[in-house]
Design a protein around this motif. Sequence first.
Motif, mmCIF file in Angstrom:
data_model
loop_
_atom_site.group_PDB
_atom_site.id
_atom_site.type_symbol
_atom_site.label_atom_id
_atom_site.label_comp_id
_atom_site.label_asym_id
_atom_site.label_seq_id
_atom_site.Cartn_x
_atom_site.Cartn_y
_atom_site.Cartn_z
ATOM 1 N N ILE A 115 -27.830 -10.667 -28.382
ATOM 2 C CA ILE A 115 -26.550 -11.339 -28.538
ATOM 3 C C ILE A 115 -25.613 -10.973 -27.391
ATOM 4 O O ILE A 115 -25.386 -9.791 -27.112
ATOM 5 C CB ILE A 115 -25.871 -10.941 -29.865
ATOM 6 C CG1 ILE A 115 -26.796 -11.179 -31.063
ATOM 7 C CG2 ILE A 115 -24.544 -11.676 -30.039
ATOM 8 C CD1 ILE A 115 -27.169 -12.620 -31.285
ATOM 9 N N VAL A 116 -25.058 -12.002 -26.734
ATOM 10 C CA VAL A 116 -24.028 -11.826 -25.701
ATOM 11 C C VAL A 116 -22.829 -12.670 -26.103
ATOM 12 O O VAL A 116 -22.979 -13.809 -26.554
ATOM 13 C CB VAL A 116 -24.549 -12.262 -24.312
ATOM 14 C CG1 VAL A 116 -23.412 -12.316 -23.293
ATOM 15 C CG2 VAL A 116 -25.635 -11.304 -23.829
ATOM 16 N N LYS A 170 -29.497 -18.570 -38.458
ATOM 17 C CA LYS A 170 -30.013 -19.309 -37.308
ATOM 18 C C LYS A 170 -29.604 -18.646 -35.997
ATOM 19 O O LYS A 170 -30.397 -18.565 -35.049
ATOM 20 C CB LYS A 170 -29.503 -20.745 -37.342
ATOM 21 C CG LYS A 170 -29.990 -21.604 -36.182
ATOM 22 C CD LYS A 170 -29.487 -23.033 -36.317
ATOM 23 C CE LYS A 170 -29.982 -23.899 -35.159
ATOM 24 N NZ LYS A 170 -29.521 -25.300 -35.285
ATOM 25 N N VAL A 171 -28.383 -18.149 -35.930
ATOM 26 C CA VAL A 171 -27.877 -17.562 -34.691
ATOM 27 C C VAL A 171 -28.326 -16.119 -34.529
ATOM 28 O O VAL A 171 -28.792 -15.711 -33.465
ATOM 29 C CB VAL A 171 -26.340 -17.649 -34.652
ATOM 30 C CG1 VAL A 171 -25.786 -16.914 -33.425
ATOM 31 C CG2 VAL A 171 -25.881 -19.108 -34.638
ATOM 32 N N LEU A 180 -32.287 -15.237 -26.647
ATOM 33 C CA LEU A 180 -30.936 -14.853 -26.277
ATOM 34 C C LEU A 180 -29.958 -15.838 -26.896
ATOM 35 O O LEU A 180 -30.219 -17.052 -26.901
ATOM 36 C CB LEU A 180 -30.782 -14.864 -24.748
ATOM 37 C CG LEU A 180 -29.388 -14.554 -24.184
ATOM 38 C CD1 LEU A 180 -29.020 -13.093 -24.421
ATOM 39 C CD2 LEU A 180 -29.346 -14.880 -22.691
ATOM 40 N N ARG A 181 -28.854 -15.330 -27.411
ATOM 41 C CA ARG A 181 -27.738 -16.160 -27.837
ATOM 42 C C ARG A 181 -26.520 -15.786 -26.993
ATOM 43 O O ARG A 181 -26.221 -14.598 -26.829
ATOM 44 C CB ARG A 181 -27.393 -15.927 -29.314
ATOM 45 C CG ARG A 181 -28.578 -16.042 -30.255
ATOM 46 C CD ARG A 181 -29.033 -17.465 -30.460
ATOM 47 N NE ARG A 181 -30.089 -17.523 -31.458
ATOM 48 C CZ ARG A 181 -31.378 -17.572 -31.172
ATOM 49 N NH1 ARG A 181 -31.790 -17.585 -29.904
ATOM 50 N NH2 ARG A 181 -32.285 -17.604 -32.123
ATOM 51 N N VAL A 182 -25.834 -16.788 -26.477
ATOM 52 C CA VAL A 182 -24.587 -16.570 -25.740
ATOM 53 C C VAL A 182 -23.497 -17.318 -26.497
ATOM 54 O O VAL A 182 -23.622 -18.522 -26.739
ATOM 55 C CB VAL A 182 -24.682 -17.066 -24.284
ATOM 56 C CG1 VAL A 182 -23.405 -16.731 -23.527
ATOM 57 C CG2 VAL A 182 -25.889 -16.434 -23.583
ATOM 58 N N PHE A 202 -28.591 -21.242 -27.211
ATOM 59 C CA PHE A 202 -29.878 -20.697 -27.624
ATOM 60 C C PHE A 202 -30.811 -20.728 -26.411
ATOM 61 O O PHE A 202 -30.963 -21.773 -25.772
ATOM 62 C CB PHE A 202 -30.497 -21.545 -28.739
ATOM 63 C CG PHE A 202 -29.709 -21.579 -30.013
ATOM 64 C CD1 PHE A 202 -30.082 -20.794 -31.094
ATOM 65 C CD2 PHE A 202 -28.595 -22.397 -30.142
ATOM 66 C CE1 PHE A 202 -29.365 -20.835 -32.290
ATOM 67 C CE2 PHE A 202 -27.880 -22.429 -31.321
ATOM 68 C CZ PHE A 202 -28.254 -21.648 -32.405
ATOM 69 N N ALA A 203 -31.436 -19.607 -26.096
ATOM 70 C CA ALA A 203 -32.321 -19.546 -24.938
ATOM 71 C C ALA A 203 -33.505 -18.634 -25.230
ATOM 72 O O ALA A 203 -33.455 -17.785 -26.129
ATOM 73 C CB ALA A 203 -31.560 -19.039 -23.713
#
Length: 209
Positions: A115-116, A170-171, A180-182, A202-203
């Motif tokens: 998480i970022v 989901k996140v 990765l979530r930004v 979402f990556a």
Amino acid sequence: MGRYGNTGDAAIAGVTVFALCAGAWLLTDGRDAPAPPQPSAAEAQIGPATRLSAAPGLPPSPPDRIRIPEIRVNAPLMGLGLTRAGSLDVPPAAHKNLAGWYEAGTTPGETGTAIVAGHVDNSEGPAVFFRLGALKRGSTIEVDRRDGSVARFQVDAIEVYDAKDFPDEKVYGAASRPELRVITCGGGYSRSTGYQGNVVVFAHLTGSA
């Protein structure tokens, strides 16, 4: 897995980052300035073929910097924890080119969900993730890690959620591949309360250098 293992995936479930969303600039000097871009519905679909292309996870290593060339992001990363109320802490608003990562969870590049988060603006104007909603699927995100490696991610989807409908699982939920979530602020805007939701990118990991 230790401090920098993926055991922290579940710990952040149910946490939102609404503290990012005061909209300080738009509440003061930004009245006639354009609002941050919001993702279109076309960017919110994760294709099944993409789900098969993740690279193997990297060993745990704290991140130092995030780069998103398409929206001209090149920012240092600081560690974030949880507030006493249980919400994700945020970087100091005064530092407009600074993002943070949830350091009790997965490190970016490791198997799991990293998480970022960063501000969309501050009292002086646009901040580090002002243009996050303008990203497109397929865009590249790079994270410099303290072990000297660079984790490269490909964007799968960009979505915007109202705070009341934020999909925590989901996140923030655990992932079986390196993801990765930004996150920054987005959605509707009110001068009395600021932004009403969050933009989430979402990556997945595609490789490293």
